[in-house]
Design an enzyme around this catalytic site. Sequence first.
Site, mmCIF file in Angstrom:
data_model
loop_
_atom_site.group_PDB
_atom_site.id
_atom_site.type_symbol
_atom_site.label_atom_id
_atom_site.label_comp_id
_atom_site.label_asym_id
_atom_site.label_seq_id
_atom_site.Cartn_x
_atom_site.Cartn_y
_atom_site.Cartn_z
ATOM 1 N N LYS A 1 -47.216 -23.466 1.412
ATOM 2 C CA LYS A 1 -45.980 -22.947 0.859
ATOM 3 C C LYS A 1 -45.017 -24.104 0.623
ATOM 4 C CE LYS A 1 -43.952 -19.395 2.546
ATOM 5 N NZ LYS A 1 -43.642 -18.992 1.142
ATOM 6 N N GLU B 1 -38.233 -21.035 5.292
ATOM 7 C CA GLU B 1 -39.308 -20.041 5.252
ATOM 8 C C GLU B 1 -40.110 -20.045 6.550
ATOM 9 O OE1 GLU B 1 -40.409 -19.708 0.508
ATOM 10 O OE2 GLU B 1 -41.245 -21.363 1.664
ATOM 11 N N LYS C 1 -53.973 -17.216 -6.204
ATOM 12 C CA LYS C 1 -53.529 -18.012 -5.051
ATOM 13 C C LYS C 1 -54.569 -18.035 -3.927
ATOM 14 C CE LYS C 1 -49.466 -18.848 -6.867
ATOM 15 N NZ LYS C 1 -49.486 -18.013 -8.075
ATOM 16 N N ASP D 1 -43.156 -12.724 2.004
ATOM 17 C CA ASP D 1 -42.965 -13.973 1.267
ATOM 18 C C ASP D 1 -44.194 -14.239 0.411
ATOM 19 O OD1 ASP D 1 -41.796 -16.310 0.399
ATOM 20 O OD2 ASP D 1 -41.487 -17.151 2.393
ATOM 21 N N ALA E 1 -46.813 -17.271 -1.541
ATOM 22 C CA ALA E 1 -47.529 -18.471 -1.101
ATOM 23 C C ALA E 1 -48.077 -19.183 -2.325
ATOM 24 C CB ALA E 1 -48.661 -18.122 -0.145
ATOM 25 N N ASP E 2 -48.276 -20.473 -2.180
ATOM 26 C CA ASP E 2 -48.875 -21.265 -3.251
ATOM 27 C C ASP E 2 -50.395 -21.298 -3.135
ATOM 28 O OD1 ASP E 2 -46.358 -22.162 -4.489
ATOM 29 O OD2 ASP E 2 -46.063 -23.157 -2.569
ATOM 30 N N THR F 1 -38.834 -16.665 -0.576
ATOM 31 C CA THR F 1 -38.328 -17.389 -1.742
ATOM 32 C C THR F 1 -39.461 -17.612 -2.734
ATOM 33 O OG1 THR F 1 -36.563 -18.495 -0.513
ATOM 34 C CG2 THR F 1 -37.332 -19.587 -2.510
ATOM 35 N N GLY F 2 -39.131 -17.570 -4.016
ATOM 36 C CA GLY F 2 -40.124 -17.798 -5.053
ATOM 37 C C GLY F 2 -40.222 -16.611 -5.987
ATOM 38 N N SER F 3 -41.035 -16.754 -7.022
ATOM 39 C CA SER F 3 -41.090 -15.729 -8.068
ATOM 40 C C SER F 3 -41.636 -14.400 -7.565
ATOM 41 C CB SER F 3 -41.932 -16.239 -9.246
ATOM 42 O OG SER F 3 -43.247 -16.584 -8.817
#
Length: 232
Positions: free
Chosen positions: A96, A105, A123, A83, A85-86, A28-30
């Site tokens: 995340k 996730e 990141k 996936d 990650a932040d 999930t995420g951009s």
Amino acid sequence: MTLDALKRQAAARALEYVEDGMRLGLGTGSTAKHFVELLGERVRDGLKVVGVPTSEATRADAERCGIPLTTLDDLDRLDLTVDGADEIDPDLNLIKGGGGALLREKIVAAASERMIVIADETKWVAGLGRFPLPIEVIPFGLAATRRAIAEAFTKAGASGQMVVRKGPDGLAFVTDGGHWIFDAHLGQIPDASHLAGLLNPIPGVVEHGLFIGLARVAMLAGAQGIRVVERR
């Protein structure tokens, strides 16, 4: 090159690891959204895979792209999860949950033989903590849960402000599981593994955004190309 273009580069590189017949966890995420879109192109070209989405948003994207979906109730294991990650540290530990899907996730990542993290190079960090740490909580007994979390921070040598995440309407953000999220602005986490162990048993904490030892490979896109980092 734009940040979005770098994310798409990382997603395209991860797609090279996908083989016919694989069972995939869809993040999930951009950045993960780019992977889903590119995977959809491959599926339309004849690639046979099945995916398990980590959020309702990803489910909608995957369905729009024509990717066959299933659930972990129907599969015992996944071959690969891709996936974003932040934050990513040199041990490939992650923060995340910026998109609010950390619980699903982590369940999907833990059920996978391999997890590939895709991100732009911003990141990559020397140590986790600058990005606010999401902690998914049950709304009942919120004050007691907050106190227990703050005590865990103190034991782990971390400190900072905790705020309830708000949605666009100004009300508390509600996860797909019906929970709330504290965003903890810690600045620095001295020992992410230790903090994760302190947060895990707290009543009221459903999950947290520290992903320890789950990622095997990180693909970081930058101006000089893709850097592939494998866990030591």
